[in-house]
Structure formats: structure tokens, C-alpha cells
Design a protein around this motif. Structure first.
Motif, PDB file in Angstrom:
ATOM      1  N   THR A 135      52.752  20.754  22.822  1.00 36.19           N
ATOM      2  CA  THR A 135      53.159  21.304  24.494  1.00 36.19           C
ATOM      3  C   THR A 135      53.491  20.361  25.170  1.00 36.19           C
ATOM      4  O   THR A 135      53.774  19.549  24.559  1.00 36.19           O
ATOM      5  CB  THR A 135      51.348  20.777  24.651  1.00 36.19           C
ATOM      6  OG1 THR A 135      50.165  22.115  24.421  1.00 36.19           O
ATOM      7  CG2 THR A 135      51.604  21.239  26.013  1.00 36.19           C
ATOM      8  N   ALA A 150      56.603  30.259  23.470  1.00 34.39           N
ATOM      9  CA  ALA A 150      55.130  30.890  23.112  1.00 34.39           C
ATOM     10  C   ALA A 150      55.731  32.096  22.032  1.00 34.39           C
ATOM     11  O   ALA A 150      54.005  31.529  21.137  1.00 34.39           O
ATOM     12  CB  ALA A 150      54.009  31.746  24.786  1.00 34.39           C
ATOM     13  N   THR A 177      53.524  26.019  23.643  1.00 26.10           N
ATOM     14  CA  THR A 177      53.314  26.145  25.439  1.00 26.10           C
ATOM     15  C   THR A 177      54.194  25.241  26.533  1.00 26.10           C
ATOM     16  O   THR A 177      53.802  23.483  25.865  1.00 26.10           O
ATOM     17  CB  THR A 177      51.490  25.210  25.290  1.00 26.10           C
ATOM     18  OG1 THR A 177      50.420  26.206  24.136  1.00 26.10           O
ATOM     19  CG2 THR A 177      50.920  25.281  26.489  1.00 26.10           C
TER      20      THR A 177
END
Length: 446
Positions: free
Chosen positions: A47, A71, A76
Motif C-alpha cells: 500500500t 491494483a 493499493t
């Protein structure tokens, strides 16, 4: 030739020696490799966070496109709303803010601030378009003493406008009134004669809004005849041209080419951004920004041309040679593992080759140490034989020698080292013969 049969206990002894000799070396190498693997070249985070713009801005929409593309590879992208380029830059520079990258307009950062960050490339133009009441203006200095809408507080448009006006001798607090409005509000002020000029850039300089202003009698767009000079004085600016008819072909709006000055938007990141993510982000930028537009050719962006922020080494490598073979042929997660493994080849080789020379020596020492420890007891018996004064003492030494010889039957040695055992047996026999000879000599003398 038929392979000789090895007794079970002998084979077990060899395996035991190999395990206890090579095991610690292998364990140390494994620990070092693991540390290098995770500390020197850690895995990319799953992320990352991007500071974008206001929810209805192009920066925010672009960031959402990045999120969709990342993605696909299991990454993310958290998109944070912001007030624009100024706040984006502040977040990147603030270590307390957990922001990895952002879109930043040129002309915002100081040289010191820019040196602390890195660019993954320029992704678009954000031209500064100046509309004014009247005709024939070509210099910003001609706006002195007038009412100018230069953008809201904290916007990139306002920051750039102030720098350009100051370069033309116009400063805040002087005779010139600087209005904190932009976009449609600023255009409305210009049309209603509440402003004499407006500076539009980025989302505020839409094609529709520019057409509306140019259709209003008495409103003109400034042609920057000194655009080239601006690019020399402000390296983050480019000289671009608004071709005739590009806004409206049927009505030929604008009727002639208009020279504009434009900073670029750069995809700026912290130096800690993982190289693998750098490649993914540039690849996403190529999909988002690579098409032709009002002021750009297809494939013109993203571009590795350094403007305000230094281009990162990983970005330069990507623009020069593209994705590596591993990332072209393997899924992202698998290519990342393989790429990190390749990084370890050199340090592992440096460790393994000396270890390969060390392990045989340790193994040989471990095996032969079983033989060598008997020599201490054997020498003690031999020295005792030289000081013996009675037959009883001699028999005690022979008993000790028998014990040593019986113990040799329990030694497990690899066949390659069996010669050392037979040499030891010869030495035991030698000491025994000396004791026996001394005993016979004493008896004959008696």
C-alpha cells in the motif's frame, strides 16, 4: 566395481560429522542472506499513499486512474484529497505525513525543497493563460495598477502568478490589486468588469471557459511574445503554442497562434519509494498521460526531462531501457522476488566460496580430532613407562593401554580418514612393545 558395504553405524557417523561441520556454516550464511534480502533490498509495500487535489479536480481524477492501474498488480494506492500542488509538496516534505508521492506543479518548490525529493517525470503541461480587458497587451508589466485575479490562496496558479508578476515589478501590497479568485468566479469578475485581468491555469483553464471568454467582446488573451525569455529565467517553464482554431475550428478561435508559458506537472516522490513501484507508476503514467491532447502530442508525456525536481535513477533507467526482462515476462510479484534474488548473488557468492574452502578443513579437523585426543593418553602411558619402578606399576600401565586400544574399536571414521586410525593402532602397539620388552628385561635380570 561393486560398492563396498558400509556398516549402519559408520554411515551414521559420517552424516553426523557432515551435519555438525557444515550445518553452522550454512546457518550463518542463511541468516546473512535473509538479512540482506529484507534489509538491503526489501519487498515493495503493498500500500502506498498519494496526495492528489480537490475531489473535483483533474489531479484527483488522475490519481484515481493510477489507483486502478496499480491494483492490477496487487498494489493499493490510497488517494488523499488536498488543496493542490502547494499542500501536496508540504505533505511530501513533512516526515510526519505518510505520503509517498504526489502531483506537483512546477514553480512551487524552492531549490532546497526540490533537492529532498525526486521526480518520476513530467506528466502534462499546465499553461498559464492570461485574459484581460482590452487589446494589444503582450507584457505582464502592462497590468500594473490594475485588478488581477491570480488564484485562490494555496493554489499553484497563485504561487506561479506571484513569481511572474514580481519578475515584472508588480508586488503584493502595491498599487495593483491581487484578487484571490480563480476559475469560473474569476472569469465572471472579468466579464462583469470587477477585474481587469485573470490568470487561469490547470483546471480553471478549461477549453469551454476559454471559449466563453474569447467570445465576449472586449476580452483578449495575452500573447507572450517574451515566452522564450521566461523559459531562460524560470527553468521550470516551457514555451508552448496555442494553434489557430484549436479551441473552435469553425470560427477559427483563436484566430492566430498564441504563445503561452507553461510549467509542467511532475509526478514527485520521496527518495524512499521502492524501485519496483517506480516502474509501475511510470507505466501507469504512460497509460494515463500518453494520449494526444489540446497542447501535447501522443507519447509526449510522461517525459524524463528534468525541470524542477531531479529525475530519479530508477526513472532514468526505465525511460532509457524500459522494464527489465523479468518484469516483462513474469507477473509483478514473481518478477520482484526473482529480481531481489539476483541482487543477492554477489554477496552470497562472496560468502559461499570462502565457506566452501573452510568446510572441508573443518570436517577434516573434526574427524581427526577423535584420533588426536587419544594421543594425550598414549603419551602419558609412554612417559609413565619411563618412570616405572615395579612390575605392578607396569601392569597398571598395560591395563590403561588395553583400555585405550579397546576404545579405538568404538571410533567411527569415514573410510577416507581410516589411515589415521591404523597409524594410531601402530603407535599403541609400539608403546605396548616397549612395556613388554622392559618387563622381559627386568625378569631376565632378576
Amino acid at each position: 566395481m561393486k560398492r563396498p558395504h558400509l556398516p549402519r553405524d559408520h554411515a551414521k557417523g559420517v552424516l553426523h560429522d557432515i551435519t555438525w561441520t557444515a550445518g553452522p556454516v550454512v546457518l550463518v550464511i542463511a541468516i546473512i542472506v535473509a538479512l540482506v534480502y529484507w534489509l538491503v533490498d526489501p519487498a515493495p509495500p503493498k500500500t502506498i499513499t498519494m496526495s492528489a487535489g480537490q475531489p473535483d479536480s483533474s489531479f484527483y481524477v488522475i490519481s484515481q486512474e493510477y489507483a486502478k492501474l496499480l491494483a492490477r498488480n496487487g498494489i493499493t494506492l490510497k488517494v488523499l484529497p488536498s488543496d493542490g500542488s502547494v499542500q501536496n509538496l508540504e505533505r511530501l516534505l513533512d516526515p510526519k505525513q505518510h505520503v509517498d508521492l504526489a502531483l506537483v506543479q512546477g514553480g512551487i518548490a524552492t531549490r532546497e525543497e526540490a533537492s529532498k525529493l525526486m521526480s518520476l517525470g513530467s506528466v502534462s503541461y499546465v499553461p498559464l493563460v492570461v485574459f484581460y480587458r482590452g487589446k494589444g497587451l503582450t507584457l505582464l508589466s502592462q497590468l500594473e495598477g490594475k485588478r488581477i485575479a491570480i488564484g485562490r490562496e494555496g493554489s499553484g496558479t497563485r504561487t506561479l502568478s506571484l513569481k511572474l508578476l514580481e519578475a515584472n515589478g508588480i508586488y503584493p501590497g502595491g498599487d495593483t490589486k491581487l484578487l484571490p479568485t480563480d476559475g469560473l468566479q474569476a472569469a465572471t469578475q472579468l466579464v462583469s468588469n470587477e477585474a481587469d485581468a485573470v490568470f487561469l491555469s490547470g483546471d480553471s483553464a478549461t477549453r469551454g471557459l476559454m471559449l466563453r471568454l474569447l467570445r465576449v467582446p472586449g476580452i483578449s488573451v495575452m500573447d507572450f511574445n517574451e515566452a522564450l525569455a521566461y523559459t531562460r529565467l524560470f527553468p521550470y517553464l516551457d514555451d508552448i503554442e496555442l494553434p489557430p482554431g484549436v479551441l473552435d475550428l469553425g470560427r477559427r478561435i483563436p484566430p492566430e497562434s498564441v504563445h503561452l508559458i507553461s510549467p509542467t506537472v511532475e509526478l514527485v516522490a520521496r527518495p524512499t519509494l521502492h524501485p519496483a513501484l517506480s516502474d509501475l507508476l511510470i507505466e501507469a503514467a504512460q497509460e494515463v498521460h500518453g494520449t494526444a491532447g489540446l497542447l501535447q502530442r501522443a507519447g509526449q508525456f510522461p517525459s524524463p526531462v528534468a525541470h524542477e525536481f531531479p529525475i530519479s535513477e530508477d526513472a532514468s533507467r526505465y525511460y532509457r531501457s524500459g522494464k527489465s526482462f523479468l518484469y516483462r515476462t513474469l507477473p509483478f510479484w514473481l518478477a520482484n522476488i526473482a529480481d531481489r534474488a539476483l541482487v543477492l548473488l554477489l554477496p552470497v557468492a562472496v560468502l559461499i566460496f570462502p565457506a566452501l574452502r573452510l568446510v572441508p578443513a573443518l570436517y577434516r579437523w573434526r574427524v581427526r580430532s577423535r584420533i588426536y585426543r587419544y594421543y594425550g593418553a598414549l603419551i602419558a602411558v609412554e612417559r609413565g613407562a619411563m618412570r616405572v619402578t615395579s612390575e605392578e606399576e607396569r601392569r597398571a600401565l598395560l591395563v590403561e593401554l588395553d583400555y585405550i586400544e579397546e576404545s579405538l574399536d568404538t571410533i567411527r571414521l569415514p573410510l577416507a580418514h581410516a589411515d589415521a586410525l591404523y597409524v594410531l593402532r601402530e603407535h599403541v602397539s609400539f608403546v605396548r612393545s616397549r612395556l613388554t620388552e622392559a618387563s622381559r628385561r627386568d625378569k631376565s635380570m632378576a
